[in-house]
Design an enzyme around this catalytic site. Structure first.
Site, PDB file in Angstrom:
ATOM      1  N   THR A 164       0.833  -1.221   0.000  1.00 22.99           N
ATOM      2  CA  THR A 164       0.000   0.000   0.000  1.00 22.99           C
ATOM      3  C   THR A 164       0.862   1.263   0.000  1.00 22.99           C
ATOM      4  O   THR A 164       0.356   2.349  -0.251  1.00 22.99           O
ATOM      5  CB  THR A 164      -0.885   0.050   1.261  1.00 22.99           C
ATOM      6  OG1 THR A 164      -0.018   0.134   2.409  1.00 22.99           O
ATOM      7  CG2 THR A 164      -1.761  -1.185   1.376  1.00 22.99           C
ATOM      8  N   ASP A 172      18.908   0.494   3.603  1.00 27.40           N
ATOM      9  CA  ASP A 172      19.767  -0.584   3.104  1.00 27.40           C
ATOM     10  C   ASP A 172      21.174  -0.070   2.779  1.00 27.40           C
ATOM     11  O   ASP A 172      22.163  -0.745   3.047  1.00 27.40           O
ATOM     12  CB  ASP A 172      19.171  -1.210   1.832  1.00 27.40           C
ATOM     13  CG  ASP A 172      17.937  -2.045   2.118  1.00 27.40           C
ATOM     14  OD1 ASP A 172      17.593  -2.203   3.309  1.00 27.40           O
ATOM     15  OD2 ASP A 172      17.309  -2.526   1.156  1.00 27.40           O
TER      16      ASP A 172
END
Ligand code: U5P
Length: 207
Positions: free
Chosen positions: A106, A201
């Site tokens: 979403t 990351d």
């Protein structure tokens, strides 16, 4: 909503290092640290000051200090890499934390942690998150702050997408944005283009 873009050559060279896919985690974190120092320095230009007496070895004079050091709020996980640099320039500041994860279907944020003073009346807040993409995370975070009475929010990010800026403008929250660049926009996965990839990351490795 005021938007301040820091296009200083030293800021832009750190940003370029962060964009480069060959930059490893350690160099990415170092560039983020240095860039955050520059963003905080510029954001603080408009902070209210107070004057107070100080004695030099030669004579009495007047000194300057911040009248009301802001609460620092890094948004976990990616904002963690900005926390130490901000605290370095604002050593009197306290720090709160908001942990947000983005649902990859979403694209809406889900809060998994909130550690903030209950009452933020009269306390300016500096929110730290490297990326303003859809703006869902930062709108959510700033709403948490406004619900606690905060009326003076500065959002500090490295990169902002026009979509995220529009969303924050529409939110009518009491905030301004300081960023090193406004990029082209978002791709289908809601990543900033050209961007720098996933800021969490890049700093800490993939989960
Ligand atoms: N994010 C990135 N890189 C991007 C887009 C988003 O790392 O190109 C991550 C950041 O961690 C940021 C969050 O905290 O998603 C913001 O997404 P959004 O809520 O603004 O869409």
């Amino acid at each position: 909503m005021d938007v301040l873009v820091i296009d200083h050559p030293l800021a832009q060279s750190r940003l370029t290092a962060m964009r480069d896919e060959r930059t490893d985690s350690s160099s990415f974190r170092a560039a983020l640290h240095e860039l955050t120092t520059m963003l905080v320095y510029e954001a603080a230009r408009s902070f209210p000051i107070e004057r107070y007496p100080v004695q030099t070895p030669v004579t009495a004079t007047e000194g300057t200090r911040l009248a009301n050091p802001p609460l620092l709020v890094p948004v976990l996980r990616a904002g963690l890499g900005m926390a130490d640099a901000a605290l370095g320039l604002l050593p009197e500041s306290s720090m709160g934390f908001v942990g947000l994860a983005r649902d990859e279907e979403t694209f809406e944020p889900r809060a998994y942690m909130e550690s903030l003073p209950r009452d933020l009346n009269g306390l300016p807040v500096l929110v730290l998150d490297p990326m303003l993409a859809t703006g869902g995370s930062l709108e959510h975070c700033c709403r948490l702050l406004a619900e606690r009475g905060c009326t003076d929010i500065t959002v500090l990010c490295v990169l902002a997408a026009p979509e995220g800026i529009e969303r924050l403008k529409r939110s009518n929250l009491p905030l301004r944005l300081v960023t090193a660049a406004i990029d082209q926009g978002l791709n289908g996965s809601k990543f900033i283009v050209p961007g720098l990839g996933d800021a969490g990351d890049r700093q800490f490795g993939g989960m």
